[in-house]
Write an enzyme that holds these catalytic residues in place. Sequence first.
Site, PDB file in Angstrom:
ATOM      1  N   TYR A 165      24.704  43.905  39.952  1.00 30.06           N
ATOM      2  CA  TYR A 165      26.015  43.370  40.328  1.00 30.06           C
ATOM      3  C   TYR A 165      25.951  41.861  40.524  1.00 30.06           C
ATOM      4  O   TYR A 165      26.788  41.114  39.999  1.00 30.06           O
ATOM      5  CB  TYR A 165      26.490  44.053  41.614  1.00 30.06           C
ATOM      6  CG  TYR A 165      27.878  43.603  42.056  1.00 30.06           C
ATOM      7  CD1 TYR A 165      29.021  44.093  41.427  1.00 30.06           C
ATOM      8  CD2 TYR A 165      28.039  42.692  43.105  1.00 30.06           C
ATOM      9  CE1 TYR A 165      30.293  43.690  41.829  1.00 30.06           C
ATOM     10  CE2 TYR A 165      29.304  42.281  43.508  1.00 30.06           C
ATOM     11  CZ  TYR A 165      30.428  42.785  42.863  1.00 30.06           C
ATOM     12  OH  TYR A 165      31.688  42.377  43.256  1.00 30.06           O
ATOM     13  N   LYS A 169      27.885  38.880  38.168  1.00 33.91           N
ATOM     14  CA  LYS A 169      28.877  37.897  38.621  1.00 33.91           C
ATOM     15  C   LYS A 169      28.397  36.471  38.326  1.00 33.91           C
ATOM     16  O   LYS A 169      29.216  35.584  38.074  1.00 33.91           O
ATOM     17  CB  LYS A 169      29.198  38.093  40.110  1.00 33.91           C
ATOM     18  CG  LYS A 169      29.876  39.426  40.428  1.00 33.91           C
ATOM     19  CD  LYS A 169      31.214  39.601  39.721  1.00 33.91           C
ATOM     20  CE  LYS A 169      31.941  40.880  40.144  1.00 33.91           C
ATOM     21  NZ  LYS A 169      33.215  41.087  39.435  1.00 33.91           N
TER      22      LYS A 169
HETATM   23  P1  NAP Z   1      37.812  48.924  43.577  1.00 40.13           P
HETATM   24  O1  NAP Z   1      38.739  49.246  44.705  1.00 40.13           O
HETATM   25  O2  NAP Z   1      36.674  49.826  43.286  1.00 40.13           O
HETATM   26  O3  NAP Z   1      38.711  48.741  42.276  1.00 40.13           O
HETATM   27  C1  NAP Z   1      38.120  48.504  41.029  1.00 40.13           C
HETATM   28  C2  NAP Z   1      39.187  48.647  39.957  1.00 40.13           C
HETATM   29  O4  NAP Z   1      38.565  48.397  38.688  1.00 40.13           O
HETATM   30  C3  NAP Z   1      39.770  50.057  39.888  1.00 40.13           C
HETATM   31  O5  NAP Z   1      41.130  49.973  39.541  1.00 40.13           O
HETATM   32  C4  NAP Z   1      38.978  50.693  38.765  1.00 40.13           C
HETATM   33  O6  NAP Z   1      39.659  51.753  38.129  1.00 40.13           O
HETATM   34  C5  NAP Z   1      38.885  49.490  37.840  1.00 40.13           C
HETATM   35  N1  NAP Z   1      37.887  49.672  36.794  1.00 40.13           N
HETATM   36  C6  NAP Z   1      36.552  49.907  36.909  1.00 40.13           C
HETATM   37  N2  NAP Z   1      35.995  50.033  35.699  1.00 40.13           N
HETATM   38  C7  NAP Z   1      37.005  49.857  34.783  1.00 40.13           C
HETATM   39  C8  NAP Z   1      37.084  49.871  33.379  1.00 40.13           C
HETATM   40  N3  NAP Z   1      36.006  50.108  32.611  1.00 40.13           N
HETATM   41  N4  NAP Z   1      38.275  49.623  32.790  1.00 40.13           N
HETATM   42  C9  NAP Z   1      39.364  49.397  33.531  1.00 40.13           C
HETATM   43  N5  NAP Z   1      39.382  49.414  34.871  1.00 40.13           N
HETATM   44  C10 NAP Z   1      38.199  49.631  35.489  1.00 40.13           C
HETATM   45  O7  NAP Z   1      37.148  47.489  43.752  1.00 40.13           O
HETATM   46  P2  NAP Z   1      37.686  46.103  44.350  1.00 40.13           P
HETATM   47  O8  NAP Z   1      36.864  45.788  45.547  1.00 40.13           O
HETATM   48  O9  NAP Z   1      39.165  46.096  44.431  1.00 40.13           O
HETATM   49  O10 NAP Z   1      37.172  45.120  43.202  1.00 40.13           O
HETATM   50  C11 NAP Z   1      38.045  44.378  42.364  1.00 40.13           C
HETATM   51  C12 NAP Z   1      37.258  43.194  41.811  1.00 40.13           C
HETATM   52  O11 NAP Z   1      36.896  42.315  42.884  1.00 40.13           O
HETATM   53  C13 NAP Z   1      35.940  43.579  41.132  1.00 40.13           C
HETATM   54  O12 NAP Z   1      35.732  42.756  40.008  1.00 40.13           O
HETATM   55  C14 NAP Z   1      34.896  43.267  42.195  1.00 40.13           C
HETATM   56  O13 NAP Z   1      33.624  42.999  41.658  1.00 40.13           O
HETATM   57  C15 NAP Z   1      35.518  42.046  42.839  1.00 40.13           C
HETATM   58  N6  NAP Z   1      35.003  41.770  44.198  1.00 40.13           N
HETATM   59  C16 NAP Z   1      35.166  42.666  45.200  1.00 40.13           C
HETATM   60  C17 NAP Z   1      34.663  42.369  46.466  1.00 40.13           C
HETATM   61  C18 NAP Z   1      34.825  43.303  47.629  1.00 40.13           C
HETATM   62  O14 NAP Z   1      34.323  42.972  48.721  1.00 40.13           O
HETATM   63  N7  NAP Z   1      35.500  44.433  47.494  1.00 40.13           N
HETATM   64  C19 NAP Z   1      33.988  41.170  46.692  1.00 40.13           C
HETATM   65  C20 NAP Z   1      33.818  40.287  45.634  1.00 40.13           C
HETATM   66  C21 NAP Z   1      34.345  40.597  44.386  1.00 40.13           C
HETATM   67  P3  NAP Z   1      39.394  53.314  38.523  1.00 40.13           P
HETATM   68  O15 NAP Z   1      40.277  53.592  39.709  1.00 40.13           O
HETATM   69  O16 NAP Z   1      39.801  54.025  37.303  1.00 40.13           O
HETATM   70  O17 NAP Z   1      37.938  53.447  38.854  1.00 40.13           O
END
Ligand code: NAP
Length: 242
Positions: A165, A169
């Site tokens: 991961y 990034k």
């Molecule tokens: P999340 O709640 O797990 O949501 C991830 C989303 O991405 C879901 O809608 C998932 O769809 C979708 N997804 C995954 N694989 C996919 C694919 N192959 N094609 C299309 N959609 C796909 O995660 P989140 O925390 O909101 O993360 C959103 C972004 O923010 C990510 O890029 C993550 O790395 C980044 N981020 C998050 C954090 C944090 O603390 N949460 C921190 C830094 C960066 P499904 O529902 O179908 O699985």
Amino acid sequence: MPVGRIALITGANKGIGYEIARQMGERGYVVLVGARDEVRGKQAVESLSAGGVEAVRLRIDVTDETSVVDAAAEIERRYGRLDVLVNNAGIAGGSTGAPSTVSAADLRQVYETNVLGVVSVTNAMLPLLRRAEAARIVNMSSHLGSLTLNSAPDSPFAGLNMVAYQSSKTALNAVTVAYAKELRDTPIKVNAASPGVVATDLNHHRGNRTPAQGAAIAVRLATLDDTGPSGACLAEEGVVPW
Ligand code: NAP
């Protein structure tokens, strides 16, 4: 009737992506809710629409080239252009542990979504983004991608072993810089956003920030005026070091 500005958010059916969609909708954008699952996408659109957002479901699995190409064709047919692309879809990947215990297959799986998916979606959408007046591309990165923070002697991430991961990034940041460079003579701005540690399914809800808080920086970068930066990684508190 002329259509308003169009924003595509990948992975918008839940978490930070859903909140980006909601906040962009509140700002008057027509929101294309990118979701790989039809049912989850439909539920998100229903809930956004109930809140007054003009939301349209768009099936897109960022790892499936056909679905990416089909999604671009659908946007072309409906609107002929795209004003904002938020590459939000991302996965953490299952494997943790020291890098020496992680397989190439583990890395490949995470890179497929977090890096290659972004390139594939961006390239498919670029002809549509070029047709907008001043398009914005936002890539959802993370402080965990920062080589500076990861390698500092007092690294805030000491003890954290998520090489797939974290390095995905870092690669995404590099990709962001490359697109910004390619597009620097156009009105298009390309930036990476770090949302902070947000409680979502991705981290089993261990974050201290809400999805709405995490979405704010992406929305700011998606709605930058022409004096804003391009080729940067920003968090709410300012620039994230590379
Ligand atoms: P999340 O709640 O797990 O949501 C991830 C989303 O991405 C879901 O809608 C998932 O769809 C979708 N997804 C995954 N694989 C996919 C694919 N192959 N094609 C299309 N959609 C796909 O995660 P989140 O925390 O909101 O993360 C959103 C972004 O923010 C990510 O890029 C993550 O790395 C980044 N981020 C998050 C954090 C944090 O603390 N949460 C921190 C830094 C960066 P499904 O529902 O179908 O699985």
